[in-house]
Write a protein that holds these residues in place. Sequence first.
Motif, short mmCIF file in Angstrom:
data_model
loop_
_atom_site.label_atom_id
_atom_site.label_comp_id
_atom_site.label_asym_id
_atom_site.label_seq_id
_atom_site.Cartn_x
_atom_site.Cartn_y
_atom_site.Cartn_z
N GLY A 137 0.30 -1.03 -0.19
CA GLY A 137 -0.18 -0.31 -0.15
C GLY A 137 0.90 1.26 -0.17
N PHE A 138 0.18 2.38 -0.60
CA PHE A 138 0.75 3.36 -0.30
C PHE A 138 0.36 4.64 0.31
CE2 PHE A 138 2.40 7.53 -2.40
CZ PHE A 138 3.27 8.13 -2.50
N THR A 139 0.51 5.31 0.83
CA THR A 139 -0.11 6.80 1.24
C THR A 139 0.72 8.38 1.11
OG1 THR A 139 -1.22 5.13 2.80
CG2 THR A 139 -1.42 7.81 2.69
N GLN A 140 0.98 9.09 0.63
CA GLN A 140 1.47 9.92 0.24
C GLN A 140 0.42 11.08 1.45
OE1 GLN A 140 2.36 11.81 -3.49
NE2 GLN A 140 1.50 14.61 -2.23
N VAL A 141 0.98 11.87 2.35
CA VAL A 141 0.50 12.94 3.74
C VAL A 141 0.63 14.04 2.64
CG1 VAL A 141 0.37 12.86 6.05
CG2 VAL A 141 0.75 10.98 4.77
N PRO A 142 -0.49 14.65 2.69
CA PRO A 142 0.10 16.52 2.61
C PRO A 142 1.15 16.57 4.35
CG PRO A 142 -1.80 15.28 2.44
CD PRO A 142 -1.57 13.95 2.58
N ALA A 143 1.66 17.80 4.08
CA ALA A 143 2.61 18.68 4.54
C ALA A 143 1.51 19.17 6.38
CB ALA A 143 3.08 19.73 3.97
N LEU A 144 1.59 19.06 7.10
CA LEU A 144 1.56 20.02 8.37
C LEU A 144 2.10 21.14 8.33
CD1 LEU A 144 -1.33 19.48 10.96
CD2 LEU A 144 1.02 18.96 12.45
N THR A 145 0.71 22.26 8.13
CA THR A 145 1.34 23.46 7.87
C THR A 145 0.31 24.36 9.51
OG1 THR A 145 -0.93 23.77 6.56
CG2 THR A 145 1.51 23.56 5.75
N ASP A 146 0.84 25.40 9.18
CA ASP A 146 0.95 26.26 10.19
C ASP A 146 0.50 28.00 9.67
OD1 ASP A 146 3.12 27.58 10.97
OD2 ASP A 146 3.09 27.04 12.25
N ALA A 147 0.21 29.12 10.24
CA ALA A 147 0.12 30.57 10.11
C ALA A 147 1.66 30.79 8.95
CB ALA A 147 0.11 31.32 10.54
N ASN A 148 2.91 29.82 9.37
CA ASN A 148 3.45 30.02 8.58
C ASN A 148 4.40 29.45 7.55
OD1 ASN A 148 4.66 32.35 10.78
ND2 ASN A 148 4.85 31.12 11.86
#
Length: 313
Positions: A149-160
Amino acid sequence: MRAHLHTDWRAIPEEARGAVAALGNFDGVHLGHAHLVHTLHMARPDEPLAVVTFEPHPRELFRPQDPPFRLTLSEERFAALAALGVKHVFQIRFDEAFSKMPAERFVSDVLHDALGLRHVACGHDFAFGYRRGGNTDFLAERATELGMGFTQVPALTDANGPYSSTRIRRLLQDGYPERAAQELGRPWSIRGEVHHGDKRGRLLGFPTANIPLGRHLEPARGVYAVTARLPNGRARFGVANIGRRPTINDGQESRLEVNLFDFEGDLYGTTLSVALHALLRPERKFDGLDALKEQIARDAQEARMLLEAELSV
């Protein structure tokens, strides 16, 4: 179940095979890395959780002339990953021979055949293989073909923007360890062996444990309020200097010198993990040792008050 560190990908025990793994360098093991690991666990909650990472960091191999930049060395990184619930850390030795492995062989020979992974996850910018020949699209296609299986995980972001090791390094170099701690999910620590110094701190009435920075990033030079974890697992408040000691001007490389409050004992040869909580003042030169001693006493008092206030909340 405690975590296990595996350093030879060609000799993985059978009981470690069949895991699901997050891929990356994981320098710092910050909140973005934790998000990647937790997302993988949510996708495959019934499978053993693993990480595939590299030692040394590829940048250390390809750009050895760069100043030290590591947030976490192997031991500290392993402890941080274990704290996230990772059961197996597959730490691949990144040497010149491995750097020449084509992307296809990394997926088929290492991830599939040697590690026996059932599912892999990574961020959008993960690149691998000789001359970074493999990307997430290639990994997704080959993993599927091989039954992983494969999962591409979006980056965790904040206001910066996205959380990143680069961002945390900049905060530490600018003198904001408390802001770095918010992005790491814990105070940033330097872990190293206590070396013999010149005993000058003892003569000043403030004996210090001296730890070379080695391959660690050098944060802003100055005096910090710190906590130190001793070999027995206990923590002590302290005050530390990071820099080159301009008043003494001994010409030595930058190092960490930590004075532990209310502590007596021999720490030479032991390993300490020293966490930076706040920068009290920048490094500066004093007129003499008496002025330096008075300032160290003020620093120690300020550090004690700050730590007692912060850690009693």
